[in-house]
Design a protein around this motif. Structure first.
Motif, PDB file in Angstrom:
ATOM      1  N   HIS A 145      43.661  37.478  43.042  1.00 45.38           N
ATOM      2  CA  HIS A 145      42.227  37.539  43.357  1.00 45.38           C
ATOM      3  C   HIS A 145      41.656  38.821  42.772  1.00 45.38           C
ATOM      4  O   HIS A 145      42.308  39.879  42.810  1.00 45.38           O
ATOM      5  N   ASN A 146      40.443  38.743  42.224  1.00 45.30           N
ATOM      6  CA  ASN A 146      39.794  39.904  41.628  1.00 45.30           C
ATOM      7  C   ASN A 146      38.286  39.795  41.869  1.00 45.30           C
ATOM      8  O   ASN A 146      37.601  38.972  41.263  1.00 45.30           O
ATOM      9  N   SER A 147      37.775  40.637  42.760  1.00 47.11           N
ATOM     10  CA  SER A 147      36.345  40.586  43.084  1.00 47.11           C
ATOM     11  C   SER A 147      35.464  40.934  41.891  1.00 47.11           C
ATOM     12  O   SER A 147      34.298  40.502  41.826  1.00 47.11           O
ATOM     13  N   PHE A 148      36.005  41.689  40.950  1.00 47.66           N
ATOM     14  CA  PHE A 148      35.223  42.086  39.777  1.00 47.66           C
ATOM     15  C   PHE A 148      35.072  40.954  38.757  1.00 47.66           C
ATOM     16  O   PHE A 148      34.383  41.113  37.751  1.00 47.66           O
ATOM     17  N   ALA A 155      40.284  43.636  46.195  1.00 43.62           N
ATOM     18  CA  ALA A 155      40.884  42.678  47.133  1.00 43.62           C
ATOM     19  C   ALA A 155      41.959  41.810  46.481  1.00 43.62           C
ATOM     20  O   ALA A 155      41.888  40.570  46.520  1.00 43.62           O
ATOM     21  N   PRO A 156      42.978  42.419  45.878  1.00 47.13           N
ATOM     22  CA  PRO A 156      44.034  41.608  45.257  1.00 47.13           C
ATOM     23  C   PRO A 156      44.780  40.788  46.300  1.00 47.13           C
ATOM     24  O   PRO A 156      44.912  41.183  47.465  1.00 47.13           O
ATOM     25  N   SER A 157      45.246  39.644  45.875  1.00 45.74           N
ATOM     26  CA  SER A 157      46.045  38.769  46.737  1.00 45.74           C
ATOM     27  C   SER A 157      47.086  38.086  45.855  1.00 45.74           C
ATOM     28  O   SER A 157      47.047  36.877  45.636  1.00 45.74           O
ATOM     29  N   ASP A 178      34.780  32.337  43.444  1.00 42.16           N
ATOM     30  CA  ASP A 178      35.513  32.910  44.573  1.00 42.16           C
ATOM     31  C   ASP A 178      36.438  34.064  44.174  1.00 42.16           C
ATOM     32  O   ASP A 178      37.101  34.658  45.028  1.00 42.16           O
ATOM     33  N   GLY A 179      36.513  34.377  42.881  1.00 43.00           N
ATOM     34  CA  GLY A 179      37.353  35.473  42.422  1.00 43.00           C
ATOM     35  C   GLY A 179      38.832  35.161  42.357  1.00 43.00           C
ATOM     36  O   GLY A 179      39.642  36.026  41.993  1.00 43.00           O
ATOM     37  N   ASN A 180      39.220  33.929  42.671  1.00 49.80           N
ATOM     38  CA  ASN A 180      40.639  33.562  42.658  1.00 49.80           C
ATOM     39  C   ASN A 180      41.090  33.211  41.240  1.00 49.80           C
ATOM     40  O   ASN A 180      40.464  32.388  40.572  1.00 49.80           O
ATOM     41  N   THR A 181      42.165  33.822  40.806  1.00 46.74           N
ATOM     42  CA  THR A 181      42.673  33.618  39.451  1.00 46.74           C
ATOM     43  C   THR A 181      43.980  32.842  39.469  1.00 46.74           C
ATOM     44  O   THR A 181      44.774  32.972  40.406  1.00 46.74           O
TER      45      THR A 181
END
Length: 347
Positions: A198-201, A164-166, A215-218
């Motif tokens: 964003h990176n779910s991993f 789910a990249p953003s 939240d996976g937000n970088t």
């Protein structure tokens, strides 16, 4: 009677003189009294000196998506806009990429689990403000150097995979524009680069023994970047073969950290220098061949080579990086080498 005839003749001559004089007077007065013809209005210069819009369909034979071993074919649908205005240029490229099933969409975490191929959107914008134009000077033109410009831009990206990249990124810096033969150009731009993603991993369920990002937000560290692009028609070819051009681009993006504070995720996620390039594209001007020079580059057919090392900054040489390595073996998903071909139509 004779005197009467003389009187009548004299009167007739006098009338003719009066009529002639009156006619001349009226004619002269009419010409003088007519309003002078207004000069034709000067047409306003168009806002865009160049306004080029294209639709492109292309096919990448051996693209990759980090984390999914091997390669995937991708179909790419793109809209490209380029314009030149009084003070600079604008470039927009919007791409919709559709992968084969070897790059599965969410919710699949691995290949061959029944998911369709992923769909990705990538948008890029770059704008320049030429110093020669802004300051009304030629001081920034010297030898092959055509201009120096201030450049700004942004990237956005998302994909319907589990990752789910953003991506949201901004760039700012200078561009140095050089002339090449046959009305070509070579541009090089040293830039500042800042990225959020964003990176779910990187969420807690995948990062033990590290706490992970809830939240996976970088938010990556700001870093350096250098972007290069060039174009040159092959004008040295015989007249009957002047339908070809060479172009290319390359982007170099420096290390940007893990996207999290120290100790939150594994140091194996530290980004390395990324090279995203299409070093060479050979374009054939099909419309010029079919319809003549008036339709130059209305329809282009092209073939290109793509090379993308350390995709998204992922370290393709670190066995501890579980995205690029599977059981300690490089899964060849973090560096892309692909032939690409397509057709572009101007409208």
């Amino acid at each position: 009677m004779k005197s009467d005839r003389i009187s009548i003749a004299s009167t007739a001559r006098a009338l003719r003189v009066v009529l002639v004089m009156t006619t001349l007077t009226v004619a002269h007065s009419s010409a003088a009294d007519l309003p002078a013809k207004a000069p034709a209005p000067v047409a306003d210069a168009p806002f865009f000196l160049v306004n080029d819009n294209r639709l492109t369909y292309s096919y990448q034979f051996t693209a990759t998506d980090p984390g999914f071993p091997g390669t995937t074919a991708k179909q790419v649908f793109a809209f490209t806009h380029f314009d030149i205005w009084a003070y600079g240029t604008n470039f927009i490229n919007l791409e919709l990429l559709k992968s084969s099933q070897s790059d599965p969409a969410n919710p699949c975490l691995a290949q061959n689990q029944g998911c369709a191929g992923a769909t990705e959107f990538y948008g890029l914008f770059r704008s320049t403000f030429g110093f020669n134009e802004v300051f009304n000077t030629r001081a920034f033109t010297f030898g092959p150097l055509h201009n120096v410009s201030f450049e700004i831009g942004a990237d956005v990206n998302t994909e319907n995979t589990f990752l789910a990249p953003s991506k949201r990124a901004i760039v700012a810096g200078l561009q140095f524009g050089f002339d090449l033969p046959y009305k070509g150009y070579f541009n090089v731009a040293p830039l500042y680069y800042q990225e959020w993603n964003h990176n779910s991993f990187l969420t807690p369920g995948f990062t033990a023994p590290y706490p992970g990002i809830v939240d996976g937000n970088t938010r990556f560290n700001g870093t350096w970047a250098v972007e290069i692009n060039y174009y040159m028609a092959l004008g040295f070819l015989p007249e009957t073969l002047r339908y070809f051009a060479l172009s290319g681009r390359a982007g170099f993006y420096g290390p940007k950290g893990t996207g999290a504070a120290a100790g939150v995720v594994s140091p194996a996620n530290n980004a390395k220098t990324e090279i995203n390039s299409e070093p060479i594209r050979l374009t054939f001007d099909a419309s010029k061949l079919i319809w003549g020079p008036k339709y130059t580059h209305f329809v282009d057919v092209w073939v290109a080579y793509r090379y993308w090392q350390n995709k998204f900054g992922l370290d393709d040489n670190n066995p501890a990086n579980s995205t690029c390595f599977t059981a300690g073996v490089n899964n060849h998903s973090c560096t892309e080498r692909s032939l690409s071909t397509g057709v572009s139509v101007k409208f």
